[in-house]
Design an enzyme around this catalytic site. Sequence first.
Site, PDB file in Angstrom:
ATOM      1  N   SER A  56      -9.683   5.266  -6.134  1.00  0.00           N
ATOM      2  CA  SER A  56     -10.549   6.382  -6.503  1.00  0.00           C
ATOM      3  C   SER A  56      -9.906   7.376  -7.462  1.00  0.00           C
ATOM      4  O   SER A  56     -10.569   7.886  -8.364  1.00  0.00           O
ATOM      5  CB  SER A  56     -11.031   7.110  -5.255  1.00  0.00           C
TER       6      SER A  56
ATOM      7  N   LYS B 208       0.869  -1.176   0.000  1.00  0.00           N
ATOM      8  CA  LYS B 208       0.000   0.000   0.000  1.00  0.00           C
ATOM      9  C   LYS B 208       0.903   1.223   0.000  1.00  0.00           C
ATOM     10  O   LYS B 208       1.575   1.520   0.981  1.00  0.00           O
ATOM     11  CB  LYS B 208      -0.926   0.030   1.208  1.00  0.00           C
TER      12      LYS B 208
ATOM     13  N   ARG C 179     -10.415  10.207  -0.015  1.00  0.00           N
ATOM     14  CA  ARG C 179     -10.184  10.976   1.225  1.00  0.00           C
ATOM     15  C   ARG C 179     -11.055  12.224   1.259  1.00  0.00           C
ATOM     16  O   ARG C 179     -11.571  12.599   2.307  1.00  0.00           O
ATOM     17  CB  ARG C 179      -8.706  11.324   1.359  1.00  0.00           C
TER      18      ARG C 179
ATOM     19  N   LYS D 266      -1.850  -1.534  -3.893  1.00  0.00           N
ATOM     20  CA  LYS D 266      -2.771  -0.403  -3.880  1.00  0.00           C
ATOM     21  C   LYS D 266      -1.983   0.888  -3.893  1.00  0.00           C
ATOM     22  O   LYS D 266      -1.142   1.073  -3.011  1.00  0.00           O
ATOM     23  CB  LYS D 266      -3.642  -0.491  -2.620  1.00  0.00           C
TER      24      LYS D 266
ATOM     25  N   LYS E 130       0.348   9.931   6.023  1.00  0.00           N
ATOM     26  CA  LYS E 130       0.227   8.494   6.266  1.00  0.00           C
ATOM     27  C   LYS E 130       1.470   7.738   5.799  1.00  0.00           C
ATOM     28  O   LYS E 130       1.464   6.526   5.734  1.00  0.00           O
ATOM     29  CB  LYS E 130      -1.034   7.971   5.591  1.00  0.00           C
TER      30      LYS E 130
END
Length: 163
Positions: free
Chosen positions: A110, A31, A41, A84, A53
Amino acid sequence: PRILDGRVKAIRDALDSEGFTDVSILSYTAKYASAYYGPFRDALDSHPGFGDKKTYQQDPANGREALIEAALDAAEGADMMMVKPGMPYLDVIRRLKDASPLPIAAYHVSGEYAMIKAACEKGWLNEKDVVLETLTCFKRAGADIILTYYAKQAAQWMKEDGL
């Protein structure tokens, strides 16, 4: 060391101890700290309140780290591994596929979806063609599983085309 080391083992142990030995674990093996998560988000207003993050997401410049994480996740009991986002990391999907017997999942996130939608709305791309090409790229790179916001529409297009 990654902040989430041991999470797969903890989940596997908890499931097994409760008799859920047939429940599979899909690990977020690769990720990446990615700008492609932006639309999701924004929709959830889930941007970090401070910092970012990147402390527990992988560096986009480091493709080799995924191999280390894959070995750790497999040793801890993962049944499947996820990359991802998927589209910018087709090389990582291929590396994991070549290095592991476990199924590899690609998550078409997204931002990838939003880019295609925006280009199609402007008439720059044919939505059906570009989506099916994108999903084919995931498969060609080695993805056994593809998670996408386009799942229902792509299934309909493939059915219409007899695929």
